[in-house]
Design a protein around this motif. Structure first.
Motif, PDB file in Angstrom:
ATOM      1  N   GLN A  71       0.841  -1.148  -0.060  1.00 37.69           N
ATOM      2  CA  GLN A  71       0.011  -0.053  -0.213  1.00 37.69           C
ATOM      3  C   GLN A  71       0.905   1.025   0.046  1.00 37.69           C
ATOM      4  O   GLN A  71       0.558   2.223  -0.669  1.00 37.69           O
ATOM      5  N   ARG A  86      -9.152   0.933  -0.272  1.00 41.66           N
ATOM      6  CA  ARG A  86      -8.993   0.103   1.130  1.00 41.66           C
ATOM      7  C   ARG A  86      -9.703   0.374   2.309  1.00 41.66           C
ATOM      8  O   ARG A  86     -10.095  -0.261   3.138  1.00 41.66           O
ATOM      9  N   ALA A 287      -5.018  -0.598   5.023  1.00 45.51           N
ATOM     10  CA  ALA A 287      -4.428  -1.911   4.578  1.00 45.51           C
ATOM     11  C   ALA A 287      -3.692  -2.734   5.596  1.00 45.51           C
ATOM     12  O   ALA A 287      -3.944  -3.960   5.601  1.00 45.51           O
TER      13      ALA A 287
END
Ligand code: PLP
Length: 394
Positions: A71, A86, A287
Motif C-alpha cells: 500500500q 482500502r 491496509a
C-alpha cells in the motif's frame, strides 16, 4: 541481527532528546517476530506486553508487513472527503465484525474516546459524562477528564467540565451518578490500566437498561479489550452487548497507529464537517487493519486467546508466593496483584528476557500476542516464579 547504532548511542540520544515523559528502560528494541523482540545487542526477549497490547497478532507479521509495503507504494494518504478502496473494504469488514454500521476512523485510542465523547454530546445536547473509578481512557483532554487516576489528571487542570466518576461494577452508584445533564456513561468492560478488573454480567446488563431508560448513551472503551484480547472478537460479546458508541484502537491495525469509533443508531445522523482528522482512515493504516483482521480470523486468534488464557490463568494461580494477593483475568489479559510494588518484579523479568507490564502500582499485567505458544509461556512462568522472591510452585 544487531543494530547499526550502538546501544550507548541509542540510549544517549533518547535521554538527550526525547521528551522525558516515559520511564525509559536501559533496553533498545530494534526487531520483532511473533512473540519475540530483540534488542540492539541481539538479545532476545519474550514480549508478554505486545507493545502495550498493540501487537496482538504478533510482531512483524509477514502478511501485515506485506500489505503495508504494497500500500505504501500505491497510496499512503487520502483525506476522508475522498473515498478510497482500502478504506471502503475496511469499513465493510468492521461492520461485519462489530455489527455496527458506521465508523469514524482516527489514529489512536485517545482520539477514539475523544470522538465518542464529542458525538455523545452532539447527539444528546447534554454535557455530562459519567466514567468509572480506576477507568483509563487516554491522555488528551476529553479522554483524560474521563480517566480516573489523579496522577495523570491533576498536573493538567483545569480539565473538561461535566465529568464525574462512579465506583466500577456498582450499579446503584451509577444510578445515582447519572443525572438530567448526562450525555453518556463511559466504561471499559475489563479495566486494563486500572488493574485488570472485569465488570460483572449483571452490572453491564443493568447499565444497558439504565442508559436506555434515561435516554443516556452507553459508550464502551474496547481500545485494549478489542480484537480477540479477551477470547472473543470484542469483549462486548461476553455480554451480548451492543453499546451506542464503541471505542477501538491498539491492535486494530496490527501495530500501525489507528483508532475507530463505532457509531450506533441512537447517535443519529451526524452533520458533515462536525468532526474530522487529517490522518483518520488513511489507506496505509486501513491496509494494515485489513491484513490484521484477516490474520485474526484465519489464525483463529480469539479462540486461541480464550484457550491459552484459561490455561495460563490456571498456571499463574499455581504459583505459590506470599507476595501474590490474587490472579485474575479473561482471555490473554491477565493480572497478578501483588502485596508489594510491581516495578522490581518487572525489572527482574527483563533480566530474564521477559517483558511484562504494570497495571497500577501493584499489578503485574500480561498482554501477550494472542498466538503465543505454550512452551514460551512455560518459560515465562518460570521467569515470573523466579522473579517473585520466595515463590514456589505446588
Ligand atoms: C491504551 C488505552 C487508551 C488510549 O489509547 P492511546 O492509543 O494510547 O491513545 C484508551 N483506553 C483504553 C482502555 C486503553 O487501554
Amino acid at each position: 541481527m544487531v543494530s547499526e547504532l550502538s546501544t550507548e548511542r541509542i540510549l544517549a540520544a533518547e535521554r538527550a532528546h526525547a521528551s522525558g515523559v516515559y520511564p525509559l528502560r536501559d533496553v533498545a528494541l530494534v526487531r520483532g517476530e511473533g512473540s519475540r523482540v530483540w534488542d540492539s545487542e541481539g538479545r532476545e526477549y519474550l514480549d508478554l506486553a505486545a507493545g502495550h497490547g498493540v501487537a496482538s497478532f504478533g510482531h512483524a507479521h509477514p502478511r501485515i508487513a506485506a500489505a503495508v509495503a504494497e500500500q505504501a507504494r500505491r497510496l499512503i494518504t487520502c483525506p476522508g472527503s475522498f473515498a478510497n478502496d482500502r478504506r471502503a473494504e475496511l469499513l465493510e469488514r468492521l461492520a461485519e465484525l462489530t455489527g455496527f454500521e458506521r465508523f469514524f476512523l482516527c489514529n489512536s485510542g485517545t482520539e477514539a474516546v475523544e470522538g465518542a465523547l464529542k458525538l455523545a454530546r452532539v447527539a444528546t445536547g447534554r454535557g455530562g459524562v459519567v466514567a468509572a473509578v480506576r477507568g483509563f481512557h487516554g491522555r488528551t483532554f476529553g479522554a483524560l477528564s474521563a480517566t480516573w487516576e489523579k496522577r495523570y489528571r491533576e498536573p493538567f487542570a483545569p480539565l473538561v467540565p461535566g465529568f464525574s466518576h462512579a465506583p466500577y461494577d456498582d450499579l446503584a452508584a451509577m444510578e445515582k451518578a447519572v443525572g438530567r445533564d448526562t450525555a453518556c456513561v463511559l466504561i471499559e468492560l475489563v479495566q486494563g490500566e486500572g488493574g485488570v478488573r472485569a465488570a460483572s454480567k449483571e452490572y453491564v446488563a443493568g447499565l444497558r437498561a439504565l442508559c436506555q431508560e434515561r435516554g443516556v448513551l452507553l459508550v464502551i472503551d474496547e481500545v485494549q479489550t478489542g480484537f480477540g484480547r479477551t477470547g472473543r472478537n470484542l469483549a462486548c460479546e461476553h455480554h451480548d452487548l451492543q453499546p451506542d458508541l464503541l471505542c477501538l484502537g491498539k491492535a486494530i491495525a496490527g501495530g500501525l497507529p489507528m483508532g475507530a469509533v463505532a457509531i450506533g443508531a441512537r447517535v443519529g445522523e451526524l452533520e458533515s464537517g462536525s468532526h474530522g482528522s487529517t490522518f483518520g482512515g488513511n489507506p496505509l493504516a486501513c491496509a494494515a487493519a485489513l491484513a490484521a483482521l484477516d490474520v485474526l480470523r484465519e489464525e483463529n486468534l480469539a479462540q486461541r486467546a480464550d484457550e491459552t488464557g484459561r490455561w495460563l490463568l490456571k498456571r499463574m494461580r499455581k504459583i505459590e508466593s506470599p507476595l501474590v494477593r490474587e490472579v485474575r483475568g479473561i482471555g490473554l489479559m491477565i493480572g497478578m496483584e501483588l502485596k508489594q510494588r510491581v516495578n522490581p518484579v518487572l525489572k527482574a523479568l527483563i533480566e530474564r528476557g521477559v517483558i511484562a507490564l504494570p497495571a497500577g502500582p501493584t499489578v503485574l499485567r500480561l498482554l501477550p500476542p494472542l498466538g503465543i505458544e505454550r512452551e514460551d509461556l512455560e518459560r515465562a512462568l518460570v521467569a515470573i516464579e523466579e522473579s517473585l522472591p520466595e515463590a514456589t510452585r505446588v
